[in-house]
Write an enzyme that holds these catalytic residues in place. Structure first.
Site, PDB file in Angstrom:
ATOM      1  N   GLU A  85       0.880  -1.262   0.145  1.00 46.40           N
ATOM      2  CA  GLU A  85       0.004   0.053   0.100  1.00 46.40           C
ATOM      3  C   GLU A  85       0.910   1.345   0.061  1.00 46.40           C
ATOM      4  OE1 GLU A  85      -3.159   0.260  -0.323  1.00 46.40           O
ATOM      5  OE2 GLU A  85      -3.925  -1.652   0.136  1.00 46.40           O
TER       6      GLU A  85
ATOM      7  N   CYS B 269      -2.269   9.373   2.570  1.00 46.15           N
ATOM      8  CA  CYS B 269      -1.970   8.909   1.126  1.00 46.15           C
ATOM      9  C   CYS B 269      -3.035   9.213   0.270  1.00 46.15           C
ATOM     10  CB  CYS B 269      -1.557   7.354   1.318  1.00 46.15           C
ATOM     11  SG  CYS B 269      -3.202   6.474   1.952  1.00 46.15           S
TER      12      CYS B 269
HETATM   13  P1  NAP Z   1       8.162   5.579   4.859  1.00 47.84           P
HETATM   14  O1  NAP Z   1       9.000   6.346   5.109  1.00 47.84           O
HETATM   15  O2  NAP Z   1       7.919   4.578   3.721  1.00 47.84           O
HETATM   16  O3  NAP Z   1       7.900   4.599   6.382  1.00 47.84           O
HETATM   17  C1  NAP Z   1       6.885   3.840   6.398  1.00 47.84           C
HETATM   18  C2  NAP Z   1       7.612   2.525   7.202  1.00 47.84           C
HETATM   19  O4  NAP Z   1       8.347   2.132   6.637  1.00 47.84           O
HETATM   20  C3  NAP Z   1       7.763   2.874   8.620  1.00 47.84           C
HETATM   21  O5  NAP Z   1       7.482   2.039   9.501  1.00 47.84           O
HETATM   22  C4  NAP Z   1       9.242   2.942   8.325  1.00 47.84           C
HETATM   23  O6  NAP Z   1      10.134   2.789   9.596  1.00 47.84           O
HETATM   24  C5  NAP Z   1       9.634   1.895   7.441  1.00 47.84           C
HETATM   25  N1  NAP Z   1      10.964   1.956   6.630  1.00 47.84           N
HETATM   26  C6  NAP Z   1      11.604   2.887   6.255  1.00 47.84           C
HETATM   27  N2  NAP Z   1      12.752   2.442   5.721  1.00 47.84           N
HETATM   28  C7  NAP Z   1      12.582   1.214   5.583  1.00 47.84           C
HETATM   29  C8  NAP Z   1      13.246   0.158   4.800  1.00 47.84           C
HETATM   30  N3  NAP Z   1      14.537   0.479   4.014  1.00 47.84           N
HETATM   31  N4  NAP Z   1      12.485  -1.275   4.836  1.00 47.84           N
HETATM   32  C9  NAP Z   1      11.580  -1.450   5.641  1.00 47.84           C
HETATM   33  N5  NAP Z   1      11.085  -0.622   6.304  1.00 47.84           N
HETATM   34  C10 NAP Z   1      11.376   0.795   6.087  1.00 47.84           C
HETATM   35  O7  NAP Z   1       6.553   6.230   4.993  1.00 47.84           O
HETATM   36  P2  NAP Z   1       6.056   7.424   5.791  1.00 47.84           P
HETATM   37  O8  NAP Z   1       6.740   8.447   5.663  1.00 47.84           O
HETATM   38  O9  NAP Z   1       5.937   6.919   7.186  1.00 47.84           O
HETATM   39  O10 NAP Z   1       4.600   7.447   5.446  1.00 47.84           O
HETATM   40  C11 NAP Z   1       4.240   8.300   4.147  1.00 47.84           C
HETATM   41  C12 NAP Z   1       3.986   7.356   3.173  1.00 47.84           C
HETATM   42  O11 NAP Z   1       3.070   6.342   3.203  1.00 47.84           O
HETATM   43  C13 NAP Z   1       3.554   8.297   1.974  1.00 47.84           C
HETATM   44  O12 NAP Z   1       3.957   8.155   0.691  1.00 47.84           O
HETATM   45  C14 NAP Z   1       1.927   7.872   1.947  1.00 47.84           C
HETATM   46  O13 NAP Z   1       1.388   8.094   0.712  1.00 47.84           O
HETATM   47  C15 NAP Z   1       2.263   6.238   2.223  1.00 47.84           C
HETATM   48  N6  NAP Z   1       1.079   5.805   2.703  1.00 47.84           N
HETATM   49  C16 NAP Z   1       0.199   4.891   2.174  1.00 47.84           C
HETATM   50  C17 NAP Z   1      -0.817   4.448   2.540  1.00 47.84           C
HETATM   51  C18 NAP Z   1      -1.885   3.420   1.589  1.00 47.84           C
HETATM   52  O14 NAP Z   1      -2.556   2.864   2.017  1.00 47.84           O
HETATM   53  N7  NAP Z   1      -1.418   3.199   0.305  1.00 47.84           N
HETATM   54  C19 NAP Z   1      -1.496   4.645   3.813  1.00 47.84           C
HETATM   55  C20 NAP Z   1      -0.808   5.544   4.369  1.00 47.84           C
HETATM   56  C21 NAP Z   1       0.357   6.061   3.837  1.00 47.84           C
HETATM   57  P3  NAP Z   1      10.689   3.983  10.418  1.00 47.84           P
HETATM   58  O15 NAP Z   1       9.735   3.634  11.659  1.00 47.84           O
HETATM   59  O16 NAP Z   1      12.086   3.584  10.810  1.00 47.84           O
HETATM   60  O17 NAP Z   1      10.589   5.118   9.911  1.00 47.84           O
END
Ligand code: NAP
Length: 459
Positions: free
Chosen positions: A231, A265
């Site tokens: 997602e 998102c």
């Molecule tokens: P993110 O930076 O991708 O972080 C999301 C999660 O991924 C966090 O738990 C983060 O851990 C983890 N993460 C970071 N680097 C990683 C890696 N190398 N390997 C595995 N996991 C890793 O995103 P965000 O800034 O938190 O959230 C915003 C994004 O999420 C936006 O792009 C938004 O559109 C998207 N989103 C999508 C949906 C959907 O349903 N499609 C819903 C909500 C949000 P840490 O705790 O270390 O940061």
């Protein structure tokens, strides 16, 4: 070992210090979750359903406490946080029901002496990674269907917002789920991602977050051809056609754009308005946007809370200044936008937007509404689809032919027609293109946690 400090984005104060789960402990937890899976998969669907119902009851009872945690660690206004708890719990309730509806089937075989039976089985241990913007809902959208299907699950919440997850898991244990069937770890995304994708006892990785991280996890999961659900990010267009009800379109824009201070998102990222109504729409939009109270989400009447951190503020300001440099007209000055300091930004409408602006082709994740005018319906659909993202889109029109044309031609997984809030537990939420694959919610949302097997019987 250094502790994880959890901040309140409204005050930048540390509200909790937590121990990280060491890599050795994560590995041990995966092994225990695998052991628990051997038992949990045998529990009948009605008992799984009853436990989910009990969990839902406890979540309802603790709604205020959970909402306060969401506001404290994530910043969103308390009323919105309460709404998130209700929304998060709607997935628990929905999958409590769906647990009983995992149907197999029999199909006519190619010989009278044969019978073919199809059945569904839980995939195994699930590793879930979630973002900070919906600390409760992003968790329950994964945990509830996984448990309903008979899987066990370990969740890694975003380090910015782990407290809501901890409480949700505590409540699940109180509801009677075995301790190792549903658990959490406190770890960085990188550590959790590496361990979940490398460990052979993890059968499925489910991720919600940015497209960049999603791509990394897909690559890592490819080594063991792991089952994944993604997602990912969005860049939602919101189109207001000339025959729309302007007031309804303005309300729908506010609902879509400014929820969680624009950090969802499915937030409208870019707005396209037909030139015949652009002036009237923009004027009304500005009036309503400027009336939104900004402040600490714990205070009553606040409609827009802080952004998650300083880095987020910087990124959003870049989009605003970039738009201004490229000819955009701001509804309030940069100074006024930043006047509250800290992680607060007052919401702004940018009129005269054009396609060169960052805000029109990058996810802004902030309270900024860029408005561009258009003339031709086919052209606006082309522009709306001209992106690698395909999560959510919105259109406003009172003409059913135009509405159906939008529905048929917009390349998005979630589409709101005169509706700024299309998410629902009973509907399959998810994106096309680089916004991911797999669905959460609806009857589709349990499928990612199930494997299909068939049995061919010769009499
Ligand atoms: P993110 O930076 O991708 O972080 C999301 C999660 O991924 C966090 O738990 C983060 O851990 C983890 N993460 C970071 N680097 C990683 C890696 N190398 N390997 C595995 N996991 C890793 O995103 P965000 O800034 O938190 O959230 C915003 C994004 O999420 C936006 O792009 C938004 O559109 C998207 N989103 C999508 C949906 C959907 O349903 N499609 C819903 C909500 C949000 P840490 O705790 O270390 O940061």
């Amino acid at each position: 070992m250094t502790k994880l400090e959890v901040f309140n984005p409204a005050t930048n104060e540390v509200i909790e210090r937590l121990d990280y789960t060491s890599n050795e402990d994560i590995q041990a937890q995966i092994e225990r979750a695998h052991k628990a899976f051997q038992q949990w998969k045998k529990i009948d669907a009605h008992e799984r359903s009853a436990k989910l119902m009990k969990w839902a009851e406890l979540i309802d009872e603790h709604q205020d406490e959970l909402a306060r945690l969401i506001t404290l660690e994530g910043g969103k206004p308390l009323a919105e946080a309460k709404g998130e708890v209700t929304y998060a719990n709607s997935y628990v309730k929905w999958y409590a029901e769906e647990a009983k509806r995992v149907y197999g089937r029999t199909i006519p075989a190619n010989a009278p002496s044969k019978k073919i039976i199809i059945d569904k089985f839980p995939v195994g241990v699930v590793g879930a990674i979630t973002p900070w913007n919906f600390p409760a809902a992003m968790i329950t959208r994964k945990m509830a269907p996984a448990l309903a299907a008979g899987c066990t699950i370990i969740c890694k919440p975003a380090v910015k917002t782990p407290l809501t997850t901890i409480k949700l898991v505590e409540l699940a244990h109180e509801a009677g789920f075995p301790k190792d069937a549903i658990s959490y770890i406190i770890a960085s995304g990188k550590d959790a991602g590496d361990l979940f994708t490398e460990h052979e006892l993890i059968s499925k990785v489910t991720f919600t977050g940015s497209t960049a991280v999603g791509k990394t996890l897909i690559e890592q999961s490819a080594q063991q051809v792991k089952n994944v659900t993604m997602e990912l990010g969005g860049l939602a267009p919101l189109i207001v056609h000339k025959d729309a009800d302007i007031d309804a379109a303005v309300d729908g824009t506010i609902a879509s754009k400014f929820r969680n201070a624009g950090q969802t998102c499915i937030c409208a990222n870019r707005i396209y308005v037909h030139q015949d109504i652009a002036e009237a729409y923009t004027e009304k939009l500005i009036e309503k946007v400027h009336a939104l109270t900004v402040g600490n989400g714990l205070e009553s009447d606040v409609k827009v809370g802080p952004l998650i951190d300083e880095q987020a503020v910087k990124k959003v300001l870049t989009h605003i200044t970039d738009a201004q440099e490229k000819g955009g007209e701001l509804s309030r000055s940069i100074e006024e936008i930043q006047s509250l300091g800290g992680n607060f930004l007052k919401p702004v409408v940018i009129s005269n937007a054009n396609l060169d602006m960052k805000a029109m082709h990058e996810e802004t994740f902030g309270p900024v509404a860029p408005v561009m005018t258009y003339e031709d319906l086919d052209e606006v659909i082309r522009i709306a689809n001209d992106t690698e993202f395909g999560l959510a889109s919105y259109f406003f029109t009172n003409d059913y032919r135009t509405g159906l044309k939008f529905f048929n031609e917009l390349e998005y997984g979630v589409i709101g027609w005169n509706d700024g809030g299309p998410s629902a537990a009973h509907a399959p939420f998810g994106g096309l293109k680089e916004s991911g694959y797999g669905r959460e919610g609806g009857i589709e949302g349990i499928e990612p946690y199930l494997e299909t097997k068939y049995l061919s019987i010769q009499e």
